[in-house]
Scaffold this active site. Structure first.
Site, PDB file in Angstrom:
ATOM      1  N   TYR A 125       0.856  -1.176  -0.006  1.00  0.00           N
ATOM      2  CA  TYR A 125      -0.071  -0.054   0.041  1.00  0.00           C
ATOM      3  C   TYR A 125       0.819   1.186   0.187  1.00  0.00           C
ATOM      4  CZ  TYR A 125       0.752   0.902   4.935  1.00  0.00           C
ATOM      5  OH  TYR A 125       1.394   1.266   6.219  1.00  0.00           O
TER       6      TYR A 125
ATOM      7  N   ARG B 295       8.280   3.860  -4.767  1.00  0.00           N
ATOM      8  CA  ARG B 295       8.537   2.900  -3.616  1.00  0.00           C
ATOM      9  C   ARG B 295       7.261   1.766  -3.995  1.00  0.00           C
ATOM     10  NH1 ARG B 295       7.500   5.331   2.314  1.00  0.00           N
ATOM     11  NH2 ARG B 295       5.398   5.264   1.530  1.00  0.00           N
TER      12      ARG B 295
ATOM     13  N   ARG C 281      -7.384 -20.683  -2.150  1.00  0.00           N
ATOM     14  CA  ARG C 281      -6.240 -20.612  -1.153  1.00  0.00           C
ATOM     15  C   ARG C 281      -5.143 -21.757  -1.158  1.00  0.00           C
ATOM     16  NH1 ARG C 281      -4.887 -22.504   3.978  1.00  0.00           N
ATOM     17  NH2 ARG C 281      -4.062 -20.777   5.392  1.00  0.00           N
TER      18      ARG C 281
ATOM     19  N   LYS D  20       6.568  -2.088   1.713  1.00  0.00           N
ATOM     20  CA  LYS D  20       5.211  -1.689   2.420  1.00  0.00           C
ATOM     21  C   LYS D  20       3.916  -2.387   2.534  1.00  0.00           C
ATOM     22  CE  LYS D  20       3.233   3.202   3.210  1.00  0.00           C
ATOM     23  NZ  LYS D  20       3.482   3.011   4.543  1.00  0.00           N
TER      24      LYS D  20
ATOM     25  N   GLU E 291      12.045   2.454  13.955  1.00  0.00           N
ATOM     26  CA  GLU E 291      11.239   3.649  13.540  1.00  0.00           C
ATOM     27  C   GLU E 291       9.815   3.522  14.285  1.00  0.00           C
ATOM     28  OE1 GLU E 291      10.054   2.681   9.552  1.00  0.00           O
ATOM     29  OE2 GLU E 291      10.062   0.657   9.829  1.00  0.00           O
TER      30      GLU E 291
ATOM     31  N   LEU F 258      11.304   1.002   6.832  1.00  0.00           N
ATOM     32  CA  LEU F 258      10.707   1.555   5.371  1.00  0.00           C
ATOM     33  C   LEU F 258      11.227   2.622   5.067  1.00  0.00           C
ATOM     34  CD1 LEU F 258       7.653   1.032   3.891  1.00  0.00           C
ATOM     35  CD2 LEU F 258       7.072   2.962   4.960  1.00  0.00           C
TER      36      LEU F 258
HETATM   37  N1  PDD Z   1       2.891   5.122   7.287  1.00  0.00           N
HETATM   38  N2  PDD Z   1       7.508   3.851   8.760  1.00  0.00           N
HETATM   39  C1  PDD Z   1       6.371   2.911   8.703  1.00  0.00           C
HETATM   40  C2  PDD Z   1       6.619   1.954   9.583  1.00  0.00           C
HETATM   41  C3  PDD Z   1       5.483   3.792   8.078  1.00  0.00           C
HETATM   42  O1  PDD Z   1       4.293   2.908   8.132  1.00  0.00           O
HETATM   43  C4  PDD Z   1       5.239   4.867   7.608  1.00  0.00           C
HETATM   44  C5  PDD Z   1       4.527   5.611   6.866  1.00  0.00           C
HETATM   45  C6  PDD Z   1       6.532   5.597   7.728  1.00  0.00           C
HETATM   46  C7  PDD Z   1       6.820   6.846   6.765  1.00  0.00           C
HETATM   47  O2  PDD Z   1       6.777   6.784   5.411  1.00  0.00           O
HETATM   48  P1  PDD Z   1       6.347   8.119   4.523  1.00  0.00           P
HETATM   49  O3  PDD Z   1       6.878   9.292   5.060  1.00  0.00           O
HETATM   50  O4  PDD Z   1       6.413   7.458   3.261  1.00  0.00           O
HETATM   51  O5  PDD Z   1       4.814   8.135   5.122  1.00  0.00           O
HETATM   52  C8  PDD Z   1       7.662   4.928   8.403  1.00  0.00           C
HETATM   53  C9  PDD Z   1       1.888   5.515   6.531  1.00  0.00           C
HETATM   54  C10 PDD Z   1       1.653   7.108   6.742  1.00  0.00           C
HETATM   55  C11 PDD Z   1       0.400   4.775   7.094  1.00  0.00           C
HETATM   56  O6  PDD Z   1       0.745   3.712   7.071  1.00  0.00           O
HETATM   57  O7  PDD Z   1      -0.424   5.482   7.344  1.00  0.00           O
END
Ligand code: PDD
Length: 280
Positions: free
Chosen positions: A33, A52, A100, A147, A179, A203
């Site tokens: 996503y 990405r 499945r 992601k 993170e 990520l």
């Molecule tokens: N999340 N690290 C993780 C684990 C994340 O899920 C996200 C983003 C980030 C920051 O990435 P970016 O700057 O590309 O948004 C870092 C999104 C916003 C979400 O899951 O809603």
């Protein structure tokens, strides 16, 4: 009025958008996503989000559901149809509908789904006052650079944070901060910004990438290296970034005040620099 969402090429009222129970996103969390911010009705940093996504799809040998131009069109059209001037577009690609079986099915089209959320991103009280975070164990898989929609460890971490009255959980592994559950983590020491280098452990944040470029242009030194929780407690400042929070100052970690206990000057100025660039 219900939202108009996107599903496999069609724009539909949200209650009419239906996906099979055999979709591999539903059965295996077999999908990826992206979340893109919308400010002033315009997509922020869309191109790096597509890059990405391309990487996530490639790493999982998952087919593109449409062309990149069509994907941009879907994002713009959803924001337009739902009158989103400030908020986010969420999109996900799953491996499609199949009997499945753990192994990947052959010649099955991916499922593309996208929707919008209205959000007040710019005038957030969190940004003005700073937010609290708590540390939580990082219990995720070893390919956090993808992601993936499999987010249960992050949901557990965010729930622990919410129960502690905190905005975010900072995940810790081997004593080092990886993170946030949905954001990138930073500390500031002697005016230098410190954040973990890219690897399979985190990520690659789109906001991180833009911020490092902008900070460097402003002659703010960014050190990409791991840092410990102890180092974070003793930092002058801390902050986080994500598509939906931009640059968010942190005022406490695990109940300990960071620096003055107020949003720090570096985080405050980086938020302004980031937003000025995003809106220009
Ligand atoms: N999340 N690290 C993780 C684990 C994340 O899920 C996200 C983003 C980030 C920051 O990435 P970016 O700057 O590309 O948004 C870092 C999104 C916003 C979400 O899951 O809603």
């Amino acid at each position: 009025m219900s939202r108009i969402v996107h599903l496999n090429g069609a724009y539909l009222p949200e209650q009419d958008a239906k996906v099979s129970i055999f979709d591999r996103g539903y059965v295996f969390a077999d999908g990826v996503y992206e979340v893109t911010a919308v400010i002033d009705g315009k997509l922020v940093d869309f191109e790096p989000h597509v890059q990405r996504l391309e990487r996530s799809l490639r790493e999982l040998a998952m087919a593109w559901p449409c062309s990149k131009d069509e994907l941009r069109e879907v994002h713009q059209e959803l924001a337009r149809r739902n009158n989103v001037t400030e908020g986010v577009v969420y999109m996900q690609v799953t491996r499609g509908v199949a009997e499945r079986d753990f192994a990947f099915p052959k010649d099955v089209p991916s499922t593309l789904m996208a929707f919008t959320q209205h959000k007040s991103l710019l005038d957030s009280p969190h940004a003005a006052n700073g937010v609290k975070v708590i540390s939580v164990p990082d219990i995720r898989w070893k390919r956090r650079d993808i992601k993936s929609i499999a987010l249960l460890p992050q949901c557990i971490g965010k729930q622990q944070a919410a129960e502690a009255g905190a905005f975010e959980g900072w995940m810790v592994e081997d004593g080092l901060v990886t993170e946030g559950t949905s954001s990138t983590a930073y500390i500031v020491r002697d005016g230098r910004v410190i954040t973990r280098p890219l690897s399979q452990a985190i990520l690659p944040g789109v906001t991180r990438k833009s911020l490092i470029r902008l900070a460097t242009e402003e002659r703010v030194v960014v050190e990409e290296r791991p840092f410990t929780l102890e180092e974070a407690y003793a930092a002058d400042e801390a902050f986080l970034t994500s598509a939906s929070t931009f640059v968010m100052p942190i005022v406490a970690i695990d109940g300990r005040a960071i620096g003055s206990g107020k949003p720090g000057p570096v985080a405050t100025s980086l938020r302004k620099i980031y937003l000025d660039a995003a809106r220009s």
